[in-house]
Design a protein around this motif. Structure first.
Motif, PDB file in Angstrom:
ATOM      1  N   PRO A 122       0.801  -1.232   0.000  1.00 29.78           N
ATOM      2  CA  PRO A 122       0.000   0.000   0.000  1.00 29.78           C
ATOM      3  C   PRO A 122       0.835   1.284   0.000  1.00 29.78           C
ATOM      4  O   PRO A 122       0.376   2.314  -0.481  1.00 29.78           O
ATOM      5  N   THR A 123       2.053   1.230   0.544  1.00 29.72           N
ATOM      6  CA  THR A 123       2.920   2.414   0.588  1.00 29.72           C
ATOM      7  C   THR A 123       4.338   2.042   0.153  1.00 29.72           C
ATOM      8  O   THR A 123       4.667   0.866   0.033  1.00 29.72           O
ATOM      9  N   VAL A 124       5.156   3.061  -0.039  1.00 31.62           N
ATOM     10  CA  VAL A 124       6.569   2.839  -0.361  1.00 31.62           C
ATOM     11  C   VAL A 124       7.450   3.022   0.880  1.00 31.62           C
ATOM     12  O   VAL A 124       8.672   3.083   0.772  1.00 31.62           O
ATOM     13  N   LEU A 125       6.832   3.090   2.060  1.00 36.90           N
ATOM     14  CA  LEU A 125       7.588   3.454   3.269  1.00 36.90           C
ATOM     15  C   LEU A 125       8.671   2.448   3.632  1.00 36.90           C
ATOM     16  O   LEU A 125       9.632   2.778   4.310  1.00 36.90           O
ATOM     17  N   ASN A 126       8.509   1.205   3.162  1.00 40.92           N
ATOM     18  CA  ASN A 126       9.486   0.173   3.505  1.00 40.92           C
ATOM     19  C   ASN A 126      10.603   0.062   2.472  1.00 40.92           C
ATOM     20  O   ASN A 126      11.506  -0.753   2.633  1.00 40.92           O
ATOM     21  N   ASP A 127      10.525   0.863   1.425  1.00 41.86           N
ATOM     22  CA  ASP A 127      11.584   0.858   0.421  1.00 41.86           C
ATOM     23  C   ASP A 127      12.800   1.622   0.961  1.00 41.86           C
ATOM     24  O   ASP A 127      12.672   2.484   1.833  1.00 41.86           O
ATOM     25  N   THR A 128      13.954   1.330   0.405  1.00 42.53           N
ATOM     26  CA  THR A 128      15.190   1.991   0.836  1.00 42.53           C
ATOM     27  C   THR A 128      15.539   3.136  -0.115  1.00 42.53           C
ATOM     28  O   THR A 128      15.507   2.959  -1.333  1.00 42.53           O
ATOM     29  N   LEU A 129      15.853   4.274   0.475  1.00 47.23           N
ATOM     30  CA  LEU A 129      16.224   5.458  -0.312  1.00 47.23           C
ATOM     31  C   LEU A 129      17.603   5.943   0.129  1.00 47.23           C
ATOM     32  O   LEU A 129      17.916   5.940   1.328  1.00 47.23           O
ATOM     33  N   HIS A 130      18.398   6.349  -0.843  1.00 47.48           N
ATOM     34  CA  HIS A 130      19.755   6.823  -0.563  1.00 47.48           C
ATOM     35  C   HIS A 130      20.020   8.037  -1.442  1.00 47.48           C
ATOM     36  O   HIS A 130      19.908   7.946  -2.670  1.00 47.48           O
ATOM     37  N   LEU A 131      20.324   9.164  -0.804  1.00 50.28           N
ATOM     38  CA  LEU A 131      20.653  10.397  -1.540  1.00 50.28           C
ATOM     39  C   LEU A 131      22.073  10.781  -1.139  1.00 50.28           C
ATOM     40  O   LEU A 131      22.288  11.570  -0.218  1.00 50.28           O
ATOM     41  N   PRO A 132      23.081  10.154  -1.789  1.00 49.71           N
ATOM     42  CA  PRO A 132      24.449  10.236  -1.275  1.00 49.71           C
ATOM     43  C   PRO A 132      24.996  11.659  -1.156  1.00 49.71           C
ATOM     44  O   PRO A 132      25.858  11.908  -0.322  1.00 49.71           O
ATOM     45  N   TYR A 133      24.502  12.589  -2.008  1.00 53.50           N
ATOM     46  CA  TYR A 133      25.069  13.946  -2.008  1.00 53.50           C
ATOM     47  C   TYR A 133      24.094  15.000  -1.494  1.00 53.50           C
ATOM     48  O   TYR A 133      24.366  16.192  -1.599  1.00 53.50           O
ATOM     49  N   ALA A 134      22.954  14.564  -0.949  1.00 52.35           N
ATOM     50  CA  ALA A 134      21.937  15.521  -0.482  1.00 52.35           C
ATOM     51  C   ALA A 134      22.270  15.963   0.940  1.00 52.35           C
ATOM     52  O   ALA A 134      21.617  15.583   1.914  1.00 52.35           O
ATOM     53  N   ASN A 135      23.303  16.815   1.039  1.00 55.24           N
ATOM     54  CA  ASN A 135      23.765  17.271   2.355  1.00 55.24           C
ATOM     55  C   ASN A 135      22.898  18.371   2.948  1.00 55.24           C
ATOM     56  O   ASN A 135      22.974  18.650   4.135  1.00 55.24           O
ATOM     57  N   ARG A 136      22.098  19.033   2.079  1.00 54.37           N
ATOM     58  CA  ARG A 136      21.309  20.181   2.548  1.00 54.37           C
ATOM     59  C   ARG A 136      19.919  20.149   1.921  1.00 54.37           C
ATOM     60  O   ARG A 136      19.711  19.538   0.874  1.00 54.37           O
ATOM     61  N   ILE A 137      18.991  20.840   2.559  1.00 47.43           N
ATOM     62  CA  ILE A 137      17.691  21.113   1.943  1.00 47.43           C
ATOM     63  C   ILE A 137      17.479  22.629   1.900  1.00 47.43           C
ATOM     64  O   ILE A 137      18.126  23.380   2.639  1.00 47.43           O
ATOM     65  N   ILE A 138      16.549  23.023   1.028  1.00 50.58           N
ATOM     66  CA  ILE A 138      16.116  24.425   0.990  1.00 50.58           C
ATOM     67  C   ILE A 138      14.984  24.552   2.002  1.00 50.58           C
ATOM     68  O   ILE A 138      13.944  23.899   1.861  1.00 50.58           O
ATOM     69  N   GLU A 139      15.203  25.344   3.031  1.00 49.37           N
ATOM     70  CA  GLU A 139      14.187  25.476   4.087  1.00 49.37           C
ATOM     71  C   GLU A 139      12.957  26.186   3.536  1.00 49.37           C
ATOM     72  O   GLU A 139      13.075  27.157   2.784  1.00 49.37           O
ATOM     73  N   VAL A 140      11.771  25.683   3.908  1.00 50.68           N
ATOM     74  CA  VAL A 140      10.526  26.295   3.436  1.00 50.68           C
ATOM     75  C   VAL A 140       9.636  26.678   4.616  1.00 50.68           C
ATOM     76  O   VAL A 140       9.775  26.150   5.726  1.00 50.68           O
ATOM     77  N   ASP A 141       8.707  27.612   4.314  1.00 57.39           N
ATOM     78  CA  ASP A 141       7.748  28.043   5.338  1.00 57.39           C
ATOM     79  C   ASP A 141       6.502  27.156   5.299  1.00 57.39           C
ATOM     80  O   ASP A 141       6.479  26.123   4.620  1.00 57.39           O
TER      81      ASP A 141
END
Ligand SMILES: *[C@@H]1O[C@H](CO)[C@@H](O)[C@H](O)[C@H]1NC(C)=O
Ligand SMILES: *[C@@H]1O[C@H](CO)[C@@H](O)[C@H](O)[C@H]1NC(C)=O
Ligand SMILES: *[C@@H]1O[C@H](CO)[C@@H](O)[C@H](O)[C@H]1NC(C)=O
Ligand SMILES: *[C@@H]1O[C@H](CO)[C@@H](O)[C@H](O)[C@H]1NC(C)=O
Ligand SMILES: *[C@@H]1O[C@H](CO)[C@@H](O)[C@H](O)[C@H]1NC(C)=O
Length: 385
Positions: free
Chosen positions: A204-223
């Motif tokens: 029903p969901t993808v929550l059990n899948d594995t995700l890897h973002l090797p170079y995602a050191n930062r996010i753009i902060e949002v309001d």
């Protein structure tokens, strides 16, 4: 929703070349290579089906969409999900629908949050228009769009070509968007807007899948409206407490990465991850894997490479089971697109960067007749184990 009530009026004022009044707009066209095929329609230059093999070498459709292509016209006029489409002329949100180039200030339709911002190109975005088929071969397809000056308030004529190609060994698909301004400087930040489920709705969901973002050191902060505040937040060396769950620089389950940093009332992922390439790599390096995703259900893996500076990831927080899956996906067991039932992956530049010159991103988002062209390139490589 309400966006297209004025279409008869628009067709009176916009040239036919823009509206692309051809009956082929929802004619499905397929490209294929060994172990992969992908189907498109001209309405939104849209990916409707993508089959790759699972670990039992059974082809599985790993993208969200409709079996009946006519449904996309209804979608455009109602819920406007952007399923599989190109978004533009400027993807994502523009604060207050306002930006300046030089001494000129422009206003584009504020089509979200009761008029507080623009989303995905305005009221009639590139997702909702009929692109022209420019070329179609066995393994590649190109759609073209000539967007006239002033459409949705954007300055200048912009010609765009999007080319999708599938390749074998390993099975992969590339998406290349090229936008060429003819006469004026304009923001141009196009992206694909594909909703993925590499488990092909086995769960029903993808929550059990594995995700890897090797170079995602930062996010753009949002309001609370998901509009950038101007701050860039480190995920690996946070000054904030508590530490953000969005640190995917080591592989972990998607379910372990849900946060409240995705706007008011949201618990999930709807964030622009900055792709901090290492110092030895070019600024737009396309060889490094920026995203790795694995489904334990089908064994399908996906690796994304791109020349873009960030990737917006949305884990279908707003989906609610009201839309059905395609027939072949329903055979996997799950009948609807549920909350957390998919991932949208949008390789793009830093969102609302046109309103944040302090980020140093203007030359990646504003193009004119005297600059280079906008190029968004991404590759989706598939495996199964
Ligand atoms: C796109 O093409 C479809 C099918 O021909 C048509 O019904 C629709 O009005 C067109 N959309 C626009 C924006 O021209
Ligand atoms: C794409 O592949 C799937 C799985 O093999 C197949 O069912 C479908 O007919 C193919 N689509 C086209 C248009 O060839
Ligand atoms: C928002 O845009 C409107 C025009 O659409 C403008 O009048 C107003 O000053 C802008 N507000 C802010 C806070 O920039
Ligand atoms: C998640 O995957 C693991 C390992 O494949 C499995 O043991 C577990 O039951 C799964 N959980 C859910 C909620 O699917
Ligand atoms: C983020 O993940 C990396 C890799 O696992 C780790 O070294 C770092 O300490 C983590 N940072 C935080 C704040 O969790």
């Amino acid at each position: 929703m309400r966006f297209f009530s004025s279409l008869p009026f628009l067709s009176a004022v916009l040239p036919a070349s823009f509206l692309g009044n051809n009956d082929d707009a929802i004619k499905p066209l397929t490209i294929s290579a060994q172990g992969i095929n992908a189907t498109f329609i001209g309405h939104g230059a849209r990916l409707t089906h993508l089959f790759v093999n699972d670990r039992d070498e059974k082809p599985r459709d790993v993208v969200v969409g409709y079996d009946d292509p006519a449904q996309y016209l209804i979608d455009t006029a109602t819920s406007r999900t952007f399923y599989g489409s190109i978004v533009g002329r400027y993807a994502n949100r523009i604060k207050n629908g306002t930006f300046a180039i030089g001494h000129s200030t422009y206003h584009v339709p504020e089509n979200e949050h009761g008029g507080l911002n623009s989303l995905h190109g305005g009221t009639l975005g590139y997702d909702g228009v009929n692109w022209t088929l420019a070329h179609h071969s066995k393994s590649s397809i190109t759609y073209a769009l000539l967007d006239p000056s002033g459409s949705e308030g954007f300055p200048g004529v912009l010609q765009t070509y999007v080319t999708y190609t599938v390749l074998a060994n390993p099975a992969r698909m590339t998406a290349r968007i090229v936008s060429i301004p003819f006469d004026q400087a304009t923001p141009a930040m196009l992206s694909t807007h594909i909703y993925w489920n590499i488990g092909a709705f086995s769960q029903p969901t993808v929550l059990n899948d594995t995700l890897h973002l090797p170079y995602a050191n930062r996010i753009i902060e949002v309001d609370s409206l998901s509009i950038p505040t101007g701050a860039l937040e480190s995920l690996i060396y946070p000054w904030s407490d508590p530490v953000s769950p969005l640190n995917f620089t080591s592989p972990k389950t998607i379910g372990a990465g849900l946060s409240d940093q995705c706007g008011a009332g949201c618990h999930g992922i709807d964030n622009a991850f900055i792709l901090d390439r290492p110092t030895f790599a070019a600024a737009d390096d396309t060889t490094l894997p920026m995203l790795n995703w694995y489904s334990p259900d089908t064994g399908i893996s996906m690796t994304v490479r791109t020349n873009q500076g960030s990737v917006q990831i949305y884990n279908c927080v707003g989906q609610d089971g009201s839309v059905g899956n395609k027939a072949s996906q329903q055979q996997s067991g799950v009948k609807t697109v549920n909350k957390y039932g998919c991932l949208v992956i949008e390789p793009q530049q830093w969102i609302d960067g046109i309103n944040h010159p302090e980020w140093g991103q203007l030359d990646k988002q504003i193009f004119g007749p005297d600059t280079g062209v906008m190029q968004n390139w991404a590759e989706y490589e598939f495996g199964a184990y």
